[in-house]
Design an enzyme around this catalytic site. Structure first.
Site, PDB file in Angstrom:
ATOM      1  N   HIS A 134      45.833  11.383-103.967  1.00 39.83           N
ATOM      2  CA  HIS A 134      45.341  12.412-104.584  1.00 39.83           C
ATOM      3  C   HIS A 134      43.851  12.236-104.852  1.00 39.83           C
ATOM      4  O   HIS A 134      43.576  12.115-106.127  1.00 39.83           O
ATOM      5  CB  HIS A 134      46.038  12.713-105.837  1.00 39.83           C
ATOM      6  N   HIS A 154      53.359   9.875-101.580  1.00 41.47           N
ATOM      7  CA  HIS A 154      54.034  10.328-102.517  1.00 41.47           C
ATOM      8  C   HIS A 154      55.552  10.691-101.776  1.00 41.47           C
ATOM      9  O   HIS A 154      56.609  11.227-102.185  1.00 41.47           O
ATOM     10  CB  HIS A 154      53.653  11.521-102.995  1.00 41.47           C
ATOM     11  N   HIS A 161      55.480  18.148-108.248  1.00 43.87           N
ATOM     12  CA  HIS A 161      54.903  17.083-107.845  1.00 43.87           C
ATOM     13  C   HIS A 161      55.397  16.864-106.383  1.00 43.87           C
ATOM     14  O   HIS A 161      56.620  16.624-106.373  1.00 43.87           O
ATOM     15  CB  HIS A 161      54.784  16.165-108.833  1.00 43.87           C
ATOM     16  N   GLU A 188      55.859  13.828-104.917  1.00 39.33           N
ATOM     17  CA  GLU A 188      57.031  12.695-105.208  1.00 39.33           C
ATOM     18  C   GLU A 188      58.176  13.188-105.541  1.00 39.33           C
ATOM     19  O   GLU A 188      59.211  13.096-105.029  1.00 39.33           O
ATOM     20  CB  GLU A 188      56.359  11.900-106.117  1.00 39.33           C
ATOM     21  N   ASN A 207      49.142  10.211-112.261  1.00 44.87           N
ATOM     22  CA  ASN A 207      49.017   9.140-113.056  1.00 44.87           C
ATOM     23  C   ASN A 207      47.765   9.134-113.849  1.00 44.87           C
ATOM     24  O   ASN A 207      47.549   8.709-115.091  1.00 44.87           O
ATOM     25  CB  ASN A 207      49.200   7.902-112.253  1.00 44.87           C
ATOM     26  N   SER A 265      44.874   6.359-107.627  1.00 47.01           N
ATOM     27  CA  SER A 265      44.534   6.813-106.178  1.00 47.01           C
ATOM     28  C   SER A 265      42.709   6.965-106.187  1.00 47.01           C
ATOM     29  O   SER A 265      42.055   7.694-105.325  1.00 47.01           O
ATOM     30  CB  SER A 265      44.975   8.225-105.852  1.00 47.01           C
TER      31      SER A 265
END
Lengths: 278, 278
Positions: A36, A70, A120, A122, A216, A258
């Site tokens: 990201h 992810h 998301h 993930e 995050n 990231s």
């Protein structure tokens, strides 16, 4: 004004690994943004001809497909593997783990509760491994009124705050007989969160660097804001504003998993410039 | 002064069942007190010739041995079964359950954490079913520095407060990868605790009735004391003191899971007498 970096910040193991994989792959496509961070994605495109597709339906005659950190859904992975394209898996091993747990628990008869953001990538990937009931929630109250098995397995998006994860587990303890908790929050997340908490208590201005769609990074920003009201979330140095630093004594810096070091360095340089010119 | 009984109190399913078993058995011995209430034990002795032994080593030529509601250790049970005595199992099914979980998890390679009092017979029994590491704790801090497997199963004494159980689970979530939580706190405990909490918020004097060695009674008393400072824990009417009720408006009554109705009735009668005579 002093500038201080958090004792832990930025690139995690899974991101470093994915970027190395992409640099080595060259001339490949990634299914969704590999990490990201738009600036780093542009760099990979310019220097290594690694292009980003939105999804597998955009694949034409490419030879190599890289799976993003992810992960992707089980269905998409199966499609890719059936096709002629070479599949290069850059899924973070800490994301592969909850995918495996979700599949195993689901096959073993557990309802699966996933603490995370259903939009998301993930979490879309992790959830796709369930063979029966799987519920994605950000708040325990979303489970009110939901019929649950007496055996529930709980996993977390790797980048979430553990305190909320605990609240969801505690809620489930009151509702079902067995709660099987897998703490899938990754250590890098913990460490970056601990470090930003510590620093934001001392700083009078905080800059958190990372992608606006990075889970995050958002968590880091929320923690920072809790302890230091003058906290700013930016993607790169262009968003900096000299006024944020006027009359401040300590500027704390943190960055999401990231965010590459070169972006952080550009930002630190520009803040230093502000201070010297004021 | 008004007297109000909690909306849930006293004898639970397991205690009722054990007393019925003892009454039907007649001329038997129990291994340890069958329930934690001396008055009821005396009644069973007088009316049904059921005697209480301290342990299996006191057995002489008795024909029938009743296993108490709290259960006994796996070793003692094996000894009894090897002997000629007829074994009558009055272990509460809600206690048999954690015994089975402890054995199964332990055999499956989990370290077992038992939230409870290591000196309580229920916990001695439950722990005896572990084939490997089992740790009995009342506080999560007792696990500081203890080497734990990455897979931990957690069970609770049936009569504990769930809030503390949650704290122990939350602590373990930070330390190990998988925490397998079995909520073995029994429903009667929950219901009696909820009811005493509600009533003690409204009452200006509380009487909690039960054995001084009864774990669930002690929990009720602690909850009561939290919301109503004038809370008293007594075993029977002889311990009542008229002064406790002077100038009070609402007297709340609760009783532990091993307190028979006839004792509760005696106490209510005596409190009413105080009030009428004042």
């Amino acid at each position: 004004m002093k500038i201080e970096l958090a004792s832990s910040y930025g690139f995690c193991f899974g991101v470093k690994r994915a970027i190395k994989i992409a640099e080595n792959a060259k001339d490949a496509v990634t299914i969704g943004p590999i990490i990201h961070n738009n600036d780093e994605i542009n760099r990979l495109n310019l220097n290594f001809n690694v292009k980003t597709l939105e999804g597998i339906e955009e694949i034409k005659d490419e030879k190599k497909a890289i799976i993003r950190t992810h992960g992707i859904t089980k269905g998409d992975l199966a499609e890719l593997q059936k096709s002629d394209i070479k599949v290069i898996d850059a899924t973070c091993p800490f994301v592969t783990k909850p995918q495996q747990i979700c599949e195993k628990m689901s096959k073993d008869g557990y309802d699966v509760v996933i603490f995370g953001d259903e939009n998301h990538p993930e979490i879309k990937g992790v959830k796709s491994y369930a063979v029966a009931n799987a519920f994605v929630v950000l708040e325990e109250s979303e489970l009110d009124g939901v019929k649950l098995s007496q055996k529930v397995a709980v996993i977390s998006q790797t980048t979430r705050k553990v305190e909320k994860f605990m609240q969801i587990v505690n809620y489930l303890m009151l509702r079902v007989k067995e709660v099987r908790v897998f703490n899938t929050i990754c250590n890098a997340t913990f460490e970056n969160q601990d470090a930003v908490r510590e620093l934001s208590k001392r700083a009078d201005v905080m800059v958190v660097i990372g992608g606006k769609n990075s889970s995050n990074t958002k968590q880091l920003y929320l923690i920072s804001k809790e302890f230091c009201p003058d906290s700013y979330l930016i993607e790169n140095e262009a968003e900096l504003n000299a006024a944020w630093f006027e009359g401040k004594n300590l500027c704390g810096i943190s960055a999401g998993a990231s965010t590459p070091d070169w972006i952080i360095q550009n930002i630190v340089d520009k803040i230093e410039n502000f201070t010297q010119n004021s």
